[in-house]
Write an enzyme that holds these catalytic residues in place. Structure first.
Site, PDB file in Angstrom:
ATOM      1  N   GLN A 160       0.808  -1.297  -0.115  1.00 21.61           N
ATOM      2  CA  GLN A 160      -0.007   0.491   0.278  1.00 21.61           C
ATOM      3  C   GLN A 160       0.784   1.110  -0.136  1.00 21.61           C
ATOM      4  O   GLN A 160       0.325   2.414  -1.281  1.00 21.61           O
ATOM      5  CB  GLN A 160      -0.657   0.040   0.962  1.00 21.61           C
ATOM      6  CG  GLN A 160      -1.549   0.882   1.019  1.00 21.61           C
ATOM      7  CD  GLN A 160      -2.842   1.283   2.384  1.00 21.61           C
ATOM      8  OE1 GLN A 160      -3.147   0.301   2.724  1.00 21.61           O
ATOM      9  NE2 GLN A 160      -2.465   2.038   3.331  1.00 21.61           N
ATOM     10  N   GLU A 202      -3.304   9.335  -1.979  1.00 23.91           N
ATOM     11  CA  GLU A 202      -2.861  10.501  -0.493  1.00 23.91           C
ATOM     12  C   GLU A 202      -1.969  10.845  -1.681  1.00 23.91           C
ATOM     13  O   GLU A 202      -0.638  11.300  -0.527  1.00 23.91           O
ATOM     14  CB  GLU A 202      -2.147   9.895   0.314  1.00 23.91           C
ATOM     15  CG  GLU A 202      -3.118   8.089   0.697  1.00 23.91           C
ATOM     16  CD  GLU A 202      -2.866   7.264   2.325  1.00 23.91           C
ATOM     17  OE1 GLU A 202      -1.543   8.018   2.551  1.00 23.91           O
ATOM     18  OE2 GLU A 202      -3.150   6.966   2.800  1.00 23.91           O
ATOM     19  N   ASP A 239       4.635  -0.168   4.499  1.00 27.59           N
ATOM     20  CA  ASP A 239       2.643  -0.437   4.779  1.00 27.59           C
ATOM     21  C   ASP A 239       2.486  -1.308   3.585  1.00 27.59           C
ATOM     22  O   ASP A 239       1.795  -1.283   3.119  1.00 27.59           O
ATOM     23  CB  ASP A 239       1.959   0.954   5.559  1.00 27.59           C
ATOM     24  CG  ASP A 239       0.745   0.599   5.426  1.00 27.59           C
ATOM     25  OD1 ASP A 239       0.770  -0.742   5.974  1.00 27.59           O
ATOM     26  OD2 ASP A 239      -0.154   1.650   5.882  1.00 27.59           O
ATOM     27  N   GLU A 282       4.812  -1.515   8.342  1.00 26.05           N
ATOM     28  CA  GLU A 282       3.378  -1.746   9.188  1.00 26.05           C
ATOM     29  C   GLU A 282       2.806  -2.395   8.835  1.00 26.05           C
ATOM     30  O   GLU A 282       2.524  -3.276   7.366  1.00 26.05           O
ATOM     31  CB  GLU A 282       2.880   0.166   8.576  1.00 26.05           C
ATOM     32  CG  GLU A 282       1.566  -0.620   8.972  1.00 26.05           C
ATOM     33  CD  GLU A 282       1.152   1.391   8.598  1.00 26.05           C
ATOM     34  OE1 GLU A 282       1.740   1.996   8.665  1.00 26.05           O
ATOM     35  OE2 GLU A 282      -0.086   1.681   8.666  1.00 26.05           O
ATOM     36  N   ASP A 309      -0.764  -1.583  12.742  1.00 22.97           N
ATOM     37  CA  ASP A 309      -2.440  -0.690  12.446  1.00 22.97           C
ATOM     38  C   ASP A 309      -3.637  -1.287  12.112  1.00 22.97           C
ATOM     39  O   ASP A 309      -4.112  -1.628  13.255  1.00 22.97           O
ATOM     40  CB  ASP A 309      -2.270   0.209  10.994  1.00 22.97           C
ATOM     41  CG  ASP A 309      -3.318   0.890  10.353  1.00 22.97           C
ATOM     42  OD1 ASP A 309      -4.120   1.622  11.206  1.00 22.97           O
ATOM     43  OD2 ASP A 309      -3.275   1.406   9.137  1.00 22.97           O
ATOM     44  N   LYS A 334      -4.572   6.134  14.729  1.00 23.27           N
ATOM     45  CA  LYS A 334      -5.472   7.371  14.059  1.00 23.27           C
ATOM     46  C   LYS A 334      -6.837   7.306  15.195  1.00 23.27           C
ATOM     47  O   LYS A 334      -7.490   6.102  15.356  1.00 23.27           O
ATOM     48  CB  LYS A 334      -6.241   6.196  13.179  1.00 23.27           C
ATOM     49  CG  LYS A 334      -4.951   6.177  11.398  1.00 23.27           C
ATOM     50  CD  LYS A 334      -5.757   4.707  10.796  1.00 23.27           C
ATOM     51  CE  LYS A 334      -4.510   5.253   9.562  1.00 23.27           C
ATOM     52  NZ  LYS A 334      -4.406   3.778   9.416  1.00 23.27           N
ATOM     53  N   ARG A 363      -6.158   9.314   7.635  1.00 25.01           N
ATOM     54  CA  ARG A 363      -6.468   9.248   7.113  1.00 25.01           C
ATOM     55  C   ARG A 363      -6.592   8.760   5.367  1.00 25.01           C
ATOM     56  O   ARG A 363      -5.975  10.287   4.624  1.00 25.01           O
ATOM     57  CB  ARG A 363      -7.932   8.225   7.170  1.00 25.01           C
ATOM     58  CG  ARG A 363      -8.264   8.442   8.374  1.00 25.01           C
ATOM     59  CD  ARG A 363      -7.294   6.994   9.476  1.00 25.01           C
ATOM     60  NE  ARG A 363      -7.415   5.703   8.390  1.00 25.01           N
ATOM     61  CZ  ARG A 363      -8.734   4.934   9.214  1.00 25.01           C
ATOM     62  NH1 ARG A 363      -9.175   5.356   9.968  1.00 25.01           N
ATOM     63  NH2 ARG A 363      -8.445   3.767   7.773  1.00 25.01           N
ATOM     64  N   SER A 364      -6.769   8.165   4.043  1.00 24.38           N
ATOM     65  CA  SER A 364      -6.420   8.603   2.858  1.00 24.38           C
ATOM     66  C   SER A 364      -7.227   9.400   1.914  1.00 24.38           C
ATOM     67  O   SER A 364      -6.954  10.132   1.149  1.00 24.38           O
ATOM     68  CB  SER A 364      -6.504   6.399   2.006  1.00 24.38           C
ATOM     69  OG  SER A 364      -8.120   6.300   2.291  1.00 24.38           O
ATOM     70  N   LYS A 385       2.458  10.505  10.440  1.00 23.81           N
ATOM     71  CA  LYS A 385       2.493   9.315   8.647  1.00 23.81           C
ATOM     72  C   LYS A 385       1.274  10.388   8.404  1.00 23.81           C
ATOM     73  O   LYS A 385       0.061   9.568   8.835  1.00 23.81           O
ATOM     74  CB  LYS A 385       2.109   8.552   9.178  1.00 23.81           C
ATOM     75  CG  LYS A 385       1.572   7.004   7.408  1.00 23.81           C
ATOM     76  CD  LYS A 385       1.509   6.195   7.676  1.00 23.81           C
ATOM     77  CE  LYS A 385       0.756   5.763   7.248  1.00 23.81           C
ATOM     78  NZ  LYS A 385      -0.127   4.417   6.808  1.00 23.81           N
TER      79      LYS A 385
HETATM   80  P1  PGA Z   1      -5.964   3.870   5.016  1.00 25.84           P
HETATM   81  O1  PGA Z   1      -4.855   4.123   5.247  1.00 25.84           O
HETATM   82  O2  PGA Z   1      -6.859   5.113   5.749  1.00 25.84           O
HETATM   83  O3  PGA Z   1      -7.384   4.441   3.605  1.00 25.84           O
HETATM   84  O4  PGA Z   1      -7.204   3.352   5.939  1.00 25.84           O
HETATM   85  C1  PGA Z   1      -4.070   3.901   5.545  1.00 25.84           C
HETATM   86  C2  PGA Z   1      -3.375   3.085   6.381  1.00 25.84           C
HETATM   87  O5  PGA Z   1      -3.518   1.660   6.282  1.00 25.84           O
HETATM   88  O6  PGA Z   1      -2.694   3.575   7.016  1.00 25.84           O
HETATM   89 ZN    ZN Z   2      -1.953   0.563   7.401  1.00 26.06          ZN
END
Ligand code: PGA
Ligand code: ZN
Length: 424
Positions: A160, A202, A239, A282, A309, A334, A363-364, A385
């Site tokens: 990712q 992102e 990640d 991650e 995460d 988060k 977040r994304s 991050k």
């Molecule tokens: P997400 O991804 O905000 O789409 O869940 C961010 C991450 O996995 O760190």
């Molecule tokens: Zn993550």
């Protein structure tokens, strides 16, 4: 005391509806909280309330707004915004479900963050200082995406986030300068092989690669092209987000045409750690693969940071259980995974007290909201991050860090590479 609570629908960086709450105190001071949204969510996160149906792909938030207007607003009015814990306890009880699905984690986190901002505004303090409560706190070490992938790039590659950490930087703004050069160099390399195809969710370059390792090779080449020594000055963070391509100890790396079990994926990642200047990994295995996470953490032996995460979902209890089991040595934090500011803080403090590293994370799906930078600094998370080095919902955060660094009376210095868990 809180006098007015306004709830409205605003739009996130993917053009999707999200919840904003604005709180006005009796003295006229006010605060705004906005819910972000993930795309690769952990199974145990606070649940977002979305309307379903046809409108906006089922993602409208009218029901969440109604819940705020009918239930949360009346319960907040007349309370002191400084009582964050009391208010968060009230919000949790009002929702009444273990996963915050009735009023919605999005409604709760927007309300909880608005209360926090309103309290800081009432105290006439910048948010980070309000949170630091007199402690000396440094600006966090950034983890910045260069290529997006996984659920953020149509699964063009399996992994990712391909990120860099400016381990040689001694100031926050210097870390940004170094990353800017690497981001630019990576774009030039992609353009040179006719592989420049825009950016992912992102802001990282769209990952036009034939194998996952091509992305790693290109990242190393970009660090060198930018004039830095890989590892010493600029290192790699990944990640894996393994829950997105595996479960029950089976993993499918589509790009590499590999079907792996837990041991197989561990071995592959350990090989990458040997071959590449990686300092942080991650979600190396899926959220349900605790045995794999424990085995991987043990095999890594503290050389690199192992971040939870999806597996830990900003939950203090899950963090303590992971420490007991010996999984991970760092926690991604988060706020909207937890659903309230107080629960977010509890998860962060649990991690800190166990000697785990901590990374505050956006977040994304994001907005112009920069609260995350203040949380990372004020709570002394050490790392931050927020995605890549493009698109203003990302740059708003990095730029806020620059403001904090350059204002008189700002945070005390820069956390730097010492904030990393792992001793590479
Ligand atoms: P997400 O991804 O905000 O789409 O869940 C961010 C991450 O996995 O760190
Ligand atoms: Zn993550």
């Amino acid at each position: 005391t809180i006098e007015q609570v306004l709830a409205r629908r605003v739009w996130d960086s993917r053009g999707r509806p999200t919840v904003e709450v604005e709180i006005v105190n009796a003295d006229g001071s006010s605060g705004i909280g906005i819910a972000p949204a993930g795309a690769s969510r952990g199974r145990h996160e606070a649940v977002e309330l979305r309307d379903g149906g046809e409108r906006f792909g089922g993602r409208d938030v009218q029901e969440a707004l109604r819940g705020i207007e009918r239930e949360i607003a009346p319960a907040l009015r007349g309370r002191d915004a400084a009582d964050q814990e009391g208010i968060d306890r009230m919000l949790i009880a009002l929702d009444g479900t273990p996963d915050k699905s009735r009023l919605g984690g999005n409604a709760l986190i927007a309300s909880s963050l608005a209360v926090l901002h309103a309290a800081a505004a009432h105290a006439r303090q910048p948010l980070w200082r309000h949170l630091a409560q007199g402690r000396e706190v440094p600006l966090p070490l950034p983890q910045i995406q260069i290529f997006g992938g996984g659920a953020h790039a149509g699964r063009r590659v399996d992994i990712q986030d391909f990120m860099v950490i400016a381990t040689g930087a001694t100031r926050f703004s210097q870390a940004l300068e170094m990353t800017a050069e690497v981001y630019r160099a990576a774009g030039e390399l992609m353009a040179g092989r006719d592989a420049l195809a825009g950016v992912a969710d992102e802001g990282g370059w769209w990952p036009d690669f034939a194998r996952n390792e091509d992305a790693l090779d290109t990242l190393v080449a970009a660090i060198e092209r930018a004039g830095f020594t890989p590892g010493d000055e600029v290192a790699i963070a990944l990640d894996i987000a393994a829950s997105e391509f595996g479960a029950g100890g089976r993993y499918r790396l589509a790009l590499d045409q590999a079907e792996l079990d837990s041991d197989g994926l561990c071995e592959r990642l350990l090989r990458w750690i040997e071959r590449y200047p990686i300092v942080s990994i991650e979600d190396p295995l899926a959220e349900d693969d605790e045995a794999g996470l424990v085995a991987f953490t043990r095999a890594v032996g503290g050389r690199v940071q192992v971040v939870g995460d999806d597996y830990l979902v900003t939950n203090a209890q899950r963090v303590r259980a992971a420490a007991q089991a010996g999984a991970c040595n760092c926690v991604l934090v988060k706020p909207n995974q937890a659903g309230t500011v107080s629960e977010t803080r509890a998860a962060l403090e649990a991690a800190q007290s166990l000697g785990y590293g901590t990374i505050m994370s956006a977040r994304s799906g994001e907005t112009e909201d920069v609260a995350i930078v203040h949380l990372a600094t004020g709570w002394n998370a050490g790392q931050l991050k927020v995605g890549s080095f493009a698109r203003s919902e990302r740059m708003a955060k990095w730029n806020e860090g620059v403001r904090l660094e350059t204002r008189p009376g700002g945070p005390a210095g820069f956390a730097g590479r010492a904030a990393l868990a792992g001793r590479r």
